[in-house]
Design a protein around this motif. Sequence first.
Motif, PDB file in Angstrom:
ATOM      1  N   GLN A  94      -7.110   4.183   5.978  1.00 34.38           N
ATOM      2  CA  GLN A  94      -8.195   3.892   5.026  1.00 34.38           C
ATOM      3  C   GLN A  94      -8.692   5.180   4.386  1.00 34.38           C
ATOM      4  OE1 GLN A  94     -11.370   1.485   6.719  1.00 34.38           O
ATOM      5  NE2 GLN A  94      -9.883   0.179   7.759  1.00 34.38           N
ATOM      6  N   ALA A  95      -8.897   6.199   5.197  1.00 31.60           N
ATOM      7  CA  ALA A  95      -9.453   7.454   4.691  1.00 31.60           C
ATOM      8  C   ALA A  95      -8.538   8.110   3.662  1.00 31.60           C
ATOM      9  CB  ALA A  95      -9.696   8.412   5.857  1.00 31.60           C
ATOM     10  N   TYR A  96      -7.224   7.966   3.873  1.00 33.13           N
ATOM     11  CA  TYR A  96      -6.237   8.557   2.966  1.00 33.13           C
ATOM     12  C   TYR A  96      -5.746   7.544   1.937  1.00 33.13           C
ATOM     13  CZ  TYR A  96      -5.797  12.837   5.761  1.00 33.13           C
ATOM     14  OH  TYR A  96      -6.029  14.029   6.397  1.00 33.13           O
ATOM     15  N   ALA A  97      -6.279   6.323   1.968  1.00 30.82           N
ATOM     16  CA  ALA A  97      -5.853   5.247   1.069  1.00 30.82           C
ATOM     17  C   ALA A  97      -4.344   5.023   1.139  1.00 30.82           C
ATOM     18  CB  ALA A  97      -6.286   5.514  -0.374  1.00 30.82           C
ATOM     19  N   VAL A  98      -3.832   5.056   2.369  1.00 33.74           N
ATOM     20  CA  VAL A  98      -2.399   4.839   2.582  1.00 33.74           C
ATOM     21  C   VAL A  98      -2.148   3.353   2.817  1.00 33.74           C
ATOM     22  CG1 VAL A  98      -0.590   5.157   4.319  1.00 33.74           C
ATOM     23  CG2 VAL A  98      -1.776   7.138   3.374  1.00 33.74           C
ATOM     24  N   ASN A  99      -1.130   2.816   2.159  1.00 38.59           N
ATOM     25  CA  ASN A  99      -0.763   1.410   2.308  1.00 38.59           C
ATOM     26  C   ASN A  99       0.744   1.268   2.142  1.00 38.59           C
ATOM     27  OD1 ASN A  99      -0.193   1.190  -0.561  1.00 38.59           O
ATOM     28  ND2 ASN A  99      -2.421   1.380  -0.800  1.00 38.59           N
TER      29      ASN A  99
ATOM     30  N   VAL B   3       5.082   3.348   7.188  1.00 37.95           N
ATOM     31  CA  VAL B   3       3.780   2.671   7.152  1.00 37.95           C
ATOM     32  C   VAL B   3       4.001   1.190   7.398  1.00 37.95           C
ATOM     33  CG1 VAL B   3       1.729   2.162   5.780  1.00 37.95           C
ATOM     34  CG2 VAL B   3       2.922   4.348   5.476  1.00 37.95           C
ATOM     35  N   TYR B   4       3.307   0.638   8.372  1.00 39.67           N
ATOM     36  CA  TYR B   4       3.440  -0.793   8.640  1.00 39.67           C
ATOM     37  C   TYR B   4       2.073  -1.468   8.628  1.00 39.67           C
ATOM     38  CZ  TYR B   4       2.020   0.149  13.454  1.00 39.67           C
ATOM     39  OH  TYR B   4       1.317   0.541  14.565  1.00 39.67           O
ATOM     40  N   PHE B   5       2.130  -2.774   8.418  1.00 35.65           N
ATOM     41  CA  PHE B   5       0.943  -3.627   8.311  1.00 35.65           C
ATOM     42  C   PHE B   5       0.783  -4.389   9.621  1.00 35.65           C
ATOM     43  CE2 PHE B   5      -0.971  -7.683   6.766  1.00 35.65           C
ATOM     44  CZ  PHE B   5      -2.140  -7.159   6.239  1.00 35.65           C
ATOM     45  N   THR B   6      -0.421  -4.465  10.157  1.00 33.88           N
ATOM     46  CA  THR B   6      -0.577  -5.129  11.443  1.00 33.88           C
ATOM     47  C   THR B   6      -1.935  -5.816  11.561  1.00 33.88           C
ATOM     48  OG1 THR B   6      -0.293  -4.856  13.834  1.00 33.88           O
ATOM     49  CG2 THR B   6      -1.542  -3.152  12.688  1.00 33.88           C
TER      50      THR B   6
ATOM     51  N   MET C 141      -4.532  -7.141   8.626  1.00 34.06           N
ATOM     52  CA  MET C 141      -5.444  -6.434   7.728  1.00 34.06           C
ATOM     53  C   MET C 141      -5.382  -4.916   7.794  1.00 34.06           C
ATOM     54  SD  MET C 141      -8.900  -7.309   9.828  1.00 34.06           S
ATOM     55  CE  MET C 141      -8.325  -8.920  10.320  1.00 34.06           C
ATOM     56  N   HIS C 142      -4.574  -4.354   8.652  1.00 34.69           N
ATOM     57  CA  HIS C 142      -4.593  -2.900   8.821  1.00 34.69           C
ATOM     58  C   HIS C 142      -3.218  -2.279   8.607  1.00 34.69           C
ATOM     59  CE1 HIS C 142      -8.649  -3.035  10.198  1.00 34.69           C
ATOM     60  NE2 HIS C 142      -8.365  -3.780  11.243  1.00 34.69           N
ATOM     61  N   PHE C 143      -3.234  -1.030   8.153  1.00 34.63           N
ATOM     62  CA  PHE C 143      -2.015  -0.238   8.067  1.00 34.63           C
ATOM     63  C   PHE C 143      -2.055   0.877   9.107  1.00 34.63           C
ATOM     64  CE2 PHE C 143      -2.553  -1.990   3.820  1.00 34.63           C
ATOM     65  CZ  PHE C 143      -1.292  -2.546   3.609  1.00 34.63           C
ATOM     66  N   CYS C 144      -0.863   1.249   9.587  1.00 39.17           N
ATOM     67  CA  CYS C 144      -0.733   2.410  10.450  1.00 39.17           C
ATOM     68  C   CYS C 144       0.366   3.299   9.895  1.00 39.17           C
ATOM     69  CB  CYS C 144      -0.389   2.012  11.886  1.00 39.17           C
ATOM     70  SG  CYS C 144      -1.701   1.135  12.737  1.00 39.17           S
TER      71      CYS C 144
END
Length: 207
Positions: free
Chosen positions: A138-143, A79-82, A85-88
């Motif tokens: 966001q839907a899976y609350a993954v961070n 999981v990375y931050f980009t 404001m967003h995670f992928c």
Amino acid sequence: MNILELPVLDRAFYLRPTLEIAPDLLGKILVSTEGPGLVAGRIVEVEAYHQDGDRAAHSYRGRTKRNEIMFREGGILYVYFTYGMHFCMNVVTEKEGVGAAVLIRAVEPLAGLDVIRKRRPAARRDEDLTNGPAKVCQAYAVNRRHNGLCLLEGPITIRRDDGDEKGKIVASPRIGIRDSVELPWRFFLAGNPFVGKAKPAARGRSG
DNA sequence: CAGTCGATGTACT
DNA sequence: GTACATCGACTGG
């Protein structure tokens, strides 16, 4: 169908070549048992990234603190931050030492729609709930807490639904990158309404 | 519907 | 400093 009775993909699934795994992930079920309730969705769009000859891959220039998870043994989340404001969310593939992963770009929601809608207040239509990599997170609350999480143990797992008819798989260039655009390493299910729209990747800043 | 553009933190040069 | 595996608000038709 009880989603939690579906078999979890095993280690061997993730130790194959990344370009085999990526299309194979289409039609599989991404499941989270974290939080207020079960969230599940069918994977409908992915992209492969690999250290070898792929200048768009985070792993292309070798192992760093950021991409270190990509080089571990397959079967975990990267999981990375980009964009500030967003995670992928990616599925790490292949053996220890190989920097490769498959980005989950879109899923078709199957369970936990109430939870997903709460986490995605900006979505006006259900088709917009999970049709992009940051939307799926966001839907899976993954961070960042999920970076390195084992997909064989959970609470996030990927499962096989043997009765699933996935339909036709299409390959295309990847979205939102500037390097190695010629590689057709995006895979999606033809005609599925939850696949993201393929907007041009080109962005120029100097103009 | 399609096109444009600002937001915002981090890794890397 | 700059680019970034993005999203959503806004505009015009």
